[in-house]
Design an enzyme around this catalytic site. Structure first.
Site, short mmCIF file in Angstrom:
data_model
loop_
_atom_site.label_atom_id
_atom_site.label_comp_id
_atom_site.label_asym_id
_atom_site.label_seq_id
_atom_site.Cartn_x
_atom_site.Cartn_y
_atom_site.Cartn_z
N HIS A 21 -8.11 -9.16 -3.88
CA HIS A 21 -7.96 -7.91 -3.12
C HIS A 21 -7.19 -6.88 -3.93
CE1 HIS A 21 -4.50 -10.47 -2.06
NE2 HIS A 21 -3.81 -9.35 -1.98
N HIS A 48 -4.91 -3.37 -3.44
CA HIS A 48 -4.14 -2.54 -2.51
C HIS A 48 -4.35 -1.08 -2.88
CE1 HIS A 48 -1.33 -5.83 -1.10
NE2 HIS A 48 -1.76 -6.37 -2.24
P1 5GP Z 1 -0.77 -9.98 -1.92
O1 5GP Z 1 -1.51 -11.29 -1.83
O2 5GP Z 1 -1.45 -8.99 -2.80
O3 5GP Z 1 0.67 -10.16 -2.28
O4 5GP Z 1 -0.72 -9.33 -0.50
C1 5GP Z 1 -1.45 -9.74 0.61
C2 5GP Z 1 -1.49 -8.58 1.58
O5 5GP Z 1 -2.23 -8.98 2.71
C3 5GP Z 1 -0.12 -8.14 2.08
O6 5GP Z 1 0.05 -6.76 1.83
C4 5GP Z 1 -0.14 -8.45 3.57
O7 5GP Z 1 0.54 -7.49 4.34
C5 5GP Z 1 -1.63 -8.48 3.87
N1 5GP Z 1 -2.00 -9.39 4.94
C6 5GP Z 1 -1.58 -10.67 5.10
N2 5GP Z 1 -2.16 -11.23 6.18
C7 5GP Z 1 -2.97 -10.29 6.71
C8 5GP Z 1 -3.83 -10.28 7.85
O8 5GP Z 1 -3.98 -11.23 8.60
N3 5GP Z 1 -4.52 -9.13 8.08
C9 5GP Z 1 -4.39 -8.03 7.28
N4 5GP Z 1 -5.11 -6.96 7.61
N5 5GP Z 1 -3.59 -8.00 6.20
C10 5GP Z 1 -2.88 -9.12 5.93
#
Ligand code: 5GP
Length: 137
Positions: A102, A104
């Site tokens: 993903h 951001h």
């Molecule tokens: P990373 O893996 O890049 O550190 O971040 C994962 C991102 O996914 C975080 O910004 C977090 O807020 C978001 N996130 C985690 N769980 C969920 C979810 O169930 N739904 C959504 N829409 N975002 C999520």
């Protein structure tokens, strides 16, 4: 490391848990981050499995970047932003928490820092912001 079919974004793609959808095409899906670091924080993911950039195909990467550019223009317009912060983390040591590739997209305003991580959004506010982004697309 292997792809885990039960990661939270795989569940979102299968419709097993809800998400605030902003956009989709054949290859990518975009939705609001539920713990936004800024207003309009959204996530671009490929519809097919990839743990992160390290195992993704060139086609998945290209599709995500194409969609990320489109979404960046939309959030710039929706939030009258001055710039975009674009982030992508790989493996736990690289800051990754959800193991489906993903990106951001964070609309930024001069002098406004990111909020602290881990703060759940108000879902009414998230929906209103999503409507503004969809309208700007
Ligand atoms: P990373 O893996 O890049 O550190 O971040 C994962 C991102 O996914 C975080 O910004 C977090 O807020 C978001 N996130 C985690 N769980 C969920 C979810 O169930 N739904 C959504 N829409 N975002 C999520």
């Amino acid at each position: 490391m292997a792809y885990d079919n039960d990661n939270i974004f795989a569940k979102i793609l299968r419709g097993e848990i809800p998400s605030e959808k902003l956009y989709e095409d054949d290859d990518t899906y975009v939705f609001m981050d539920i713990m936004p670091r800024v207003d309009g924080h959204c996530l671009v993911i490929p519809k097919t499995p990839a743990r992160n950039m390290l195992d993704a195909t060139p086609e998945q990467l290209a599709a995500c970047l194409k969609t990320a550019q489109k979404m960046s223009h939309a959030v710039m317009k929706a939030f009258d932003a001055d710039g975009i912060t674009f982030q992508q983390f790989n493996e736990a040591a690289g800051g990754q928490e959800v193991f489906h590739l993903h990106y951001h997209i964070l609309p930024r305003h001069e002098g406004t820092p990111l909020r602290a991580p881990g703060q759940m959004a108000d879902f009414g506010v998230l929906k209103e912001q999503a409507e503004k982004i969809r309208a700007a697309l």
